[in-house]
Design a protein around this motif. Structure first.
Motif, mmCIF file in Angstrom:
data_model
loop_
_atom_site.group_PDB
_atom_site.id
_atom_site.type_symbol
_atom_site.label_atom_id
_atom_site.label_comp_id
_atom_site.label_asym_id
_atom_site.label_seq_id
_atom_site.Cartn_x
_atom_site.Cartn_y
_atom_site.Cartn_z
ATOM 1 N N GLU A 24 0.843 -1.190 0.000
ATOM 2 C CA GLU A 24 0.000 0.000 0.000
ATOM 3 C C GLU A 24 0.880 1.243 0.000
ATOM 4 O O GLU A 24 1.880 1.310 0.727
ATOM 5 N N ARG A 25 0.492 2.236 -0.787
ATOM 6 C CA ARG A 25 1.293 3.454 -0.920
ATOM 7 C C ARG A 25 1.536 4.133 0.426
ATOM 8 O O ARG A 25 2.660 4.511 0.750
ATOM 9 N N SER A 26 0.495 4.337 1.193
ATOM 10 C CA SER A 26 0.613 5.124 2.428
ATOM 11 C C SER A 26 1.078 4.298 3.619
ATOM 12 O O SER A 26 1.090 4.790 4.744
ATOM 13 N N ALA A 27 1.499 3.042 3.378
ATOM 14 C CA ALA A 27 2.005 2.198 4.460
ATOM 15 C C ALA A 27 3.467 2.485 4.782
ATOM 16 O O ALA A 27 4.006 1.924 5.736
ATOM 17 N N SER A 28 4.103 3.334 4.019
ATOM 18 C CA SER A 28 5.507 3.653 4.274
ATOM 19 C C SER A 28 5.648 4.438 5.570
ATOM 20 O O SER A 28 4.684 4.973 6.124
ATOM 21 N N ARG A 29 6.869 4.516 6.037
ATOM 22 C CA ARG A 29 7.153 5.256 7.267
ATOM 23 C C ARG A 29 7.408 6.725 6.937
ATOM 24 O O ARG A 29 7.748 7.069 5.801
ATOM 25 N N LEU A 30 7.272 7.561 7.951
ATOM 26 C CA LEU A 30 7.480 8.999 7.792
ATOM 27 C C LEU A 30 8.298 9.496 8.972
ATOM 28 O O LEU A 30 7.844 9.435 10.119
ATOM 29 N N LEU A 31 9.503 9.961 8.700
ATOM 30 C CA LEU A 31 10.345 10.545 9.736
ATOM 31 C C LEU A 31 10.087 12.050 9.774
ATOM 32 O O LEU A 31 10.377 12.755 8.806
ATOM 33 N N VAL A 32 9.532 12.518 10.880
ATOM 34 C CA VAL A 32 9.235 13.938 11.038
ATOM 35 C C VAL A 32 10.405 14.595 11.762
ATOM 36 O O VAL A 32 10.753 14.200 12.885
ATOM 37 N N VAL A 33 11.032 15.552 11.112
ATOM 38 C CA VAL A 33 12.140 16.306 11.713
ATOM 39 C C VAL A 33 11.544 17.606 12.222
ATOM 40 O O VAL A 33 11.223 18.509 11.447
ATOM 41 N N GLN A 34 11.363 17.692 13.531
ATOM 42 C CA GLN A 34 10.607 18.772 14.148
ATOM 43 C C GLN A 34 11.541 19.739 14.872
ATOM 44 O O GLN A 34 12.181 19.363 15.844
ATOM 45 N N PRO A 35 11.648 20.993 14.412
ATOM 46 C CA PRO A 35 12.485 21.970 15.127
ATOM 47 C C PRO A 35 11.967 22.204 16.540
ATOM 48 O O PRO A 35 10.757 22.176 16.801
ATOM 49 N N THR A 36 12.892 22.424 17.466
ATOM 50 C CA THR A 36 12.531 22.699 18.863
ATOM 51 C C THR A 36 13.183 24.000 19.316
ATOM 52 O O THR A 36 14.109 24.501 18.685
ATOM 53 N N ASP A 37 12.694 24.533 20.419
ATOM 54 C CA ASP A 37 13.269 25.766 20.959
ATOM 55 C C ASP A 37 14.698 25.572 21.431
ATOM 56 O O ASP A 37 15.482 26.521 21.490
ATOM 57 N N GLY A 38 15.069 24.345 21.751
ATOM 58 C CA GLY A 38 16.416 24.084 22.235
ATOM 59 C C GLY A 38 17.466 24.055 21.158
ATOM 60 O O GLY A 38 18.661 23.954 21.458
ATOM 61 N N GLY A 39 17.045 24.118 19.896
ATOM 62 C CA GLY A 39 18.011 24.170 18.809
ATOM 63 C C GLY A 39 18.325 22.827 18.183
ATOM 64 O O GLY A 39 18.936 22.766 17.122
#
Length: 358
Positions: A24-39
């Motif tokens: 299934e197309r949407s069965a892949s994984r997704l790594l979210v790189v989320q900026p934080t206040d700590g840098g």
């Protein structure tokens, strides 16, 4: 900022290179790189099916609606030697630039018999490509669709099969012209698109025809000497208007894939974003001033590639290094049929050092 090719290298176990799509197309994984206040960016392991949860009601996703053509052809030179042709891009209704593999280079004025069905004339050389003229009695793309083969990337160690005819196309592909898929779009299915719309987010479209040059390695250590391949794009007025409305509403412009980003940023290099068509050979390195895109959905890219340089410019070199090390450790799947990332533009001091696109 002095950058060399080795700044964009990383270790990748060969078994992490995806050789086939998931069921299934949407069965892949997704790594979210989320900026934080700590840098230091937070790294969140999600599923691609979770993407609508990351999209706000005022956001705009910009997709590349290009369609992959049957760009690979096999045949014979008029001397009898075998030849393999990979179309790079059309340059007219019956002409194209192409890579040609043969034991001996074909001569200008010679003829190639392709797919045992038609002849193509060699008009000459244009840089590393051959200029070919195809029969005038049929549209070039229709001719390729009938007689050519789908070109899978060189790191997929198998021939294209029946499943690839659908899975190496996005569900929204409509404008023929690419020889490689805009791979970030491969994860989207109708269900994900419907849930994004239900969140109140909007979608917009552009076309950038991906050339085979996207797989060419960078052959110089001094990145200032590298010259990008050219790709043609079209940005409709509706997309420009949608981006302006998104800005006015305080939303984000989210590029689906590096091809969408390249088209948008190339079109905004000399002033405000305007609708129209053109060709770009924009080379985005850390320090580049992004004008349009706020977030990026993208697959994982080859070591030492120009796309590694692009995502490093967008999300920061240190952040990308950490994200890729995490992806390798967590056994993410890499490249065209692999998993995806969600990146937010980083405006730290590393990226603030001015460096123009080449």
């Amino acid at each position: 900022m002095s950058l060399t090719l080795n700044d964009f290298d990383y270790f990748l176990p060969p078994e992490l290179i995806a050789q086939a799509p998931l069921p299934e197309r949407s069965a892949s994984r997704l790594l979210v790189v989320q900026p934080t206040d700590g840098g230091t960016d937070a790294l969140l392991d999600r599923r691609f099916a979770d993407l609508p949860e990351l999209v706000g009601p005022n956001d705009l996703l910009v997709f590349n609606d290009t369609r992959v053509i049957h760009a690979r052809l096999f045949g014979l030179k008029d001397s009898g030697g075998q030849v393999e042709v990979l179309i790079e891009r059309a340059v007219g209704p019956h002409e194209a630039l192409a890579q040609v593999r043969a034991s001996k280079s074909p001569r200008t004025g010679s003829t190639l018999r392709l797919a045992d069905a038609f002849d193509a004339e060699v008009l000459g050389r244009v840089g590393e490509f051959y200029h070919l003229r195809f029969p005038a009695g049929e549209d070039l793309f229709a001719l390729l669709e009938r007689h050519g083969k789908l070109p899978l990337p060189p790191y997929i160690q198998r021939a294209a099969g029946d499943d690839d005819e659908s899975r190496y196309q996005t569900v929204f592909a409509r404008e023929p012209g690419s020889v490689a898929a805009p791979t970030a779009g491969l994860h989207f299915d109708e269900g994900v698109l419907a849930r994004i719309a239900a969140r109140g987010a909007k979608c917009a479209w552009l076309t950038l025809h991906v050339g085979a040059g996207t797989f060419q390695p960078v052959r110089v250590d001094d990145l200032g000497e590298h010259r990008m391949h050219r790709e043609r794009y079209v940005i409709p007025q509706e997309t420009v208007d949608a981006i302006a409305a998104t800005r006015a509403a305080g939303g984000r412009v989210i590029a689906v894939g590096t091809t969408s980003m390249r088209a948008l940023e190339a079109a905004a290099q000399d002033g405000p974003l305007e609708a129209g068509s053109g060709e770009t050979e924009i080379f985005i390195l850390p320090g580049f001033r992004f004008q349009v895109v706020d977030a990026l959905i993208t697959n994982f890219h080859l070591p030492k590639s120009t796309l590694m340089m692009l995502v490093s410019a967008f999300a920061g070199m240190d952040g990308i290094r950490r994200a890729y090390a995490h992806a390798v450790a967590q056994r993410y799947r890499f490249f065209s049929y692999g998993d995806a990332m969600f990146l937010t533009r980083t405006d730290n001091s590393e990226n603030d050092k001015p460096r123009d696109a080449i």
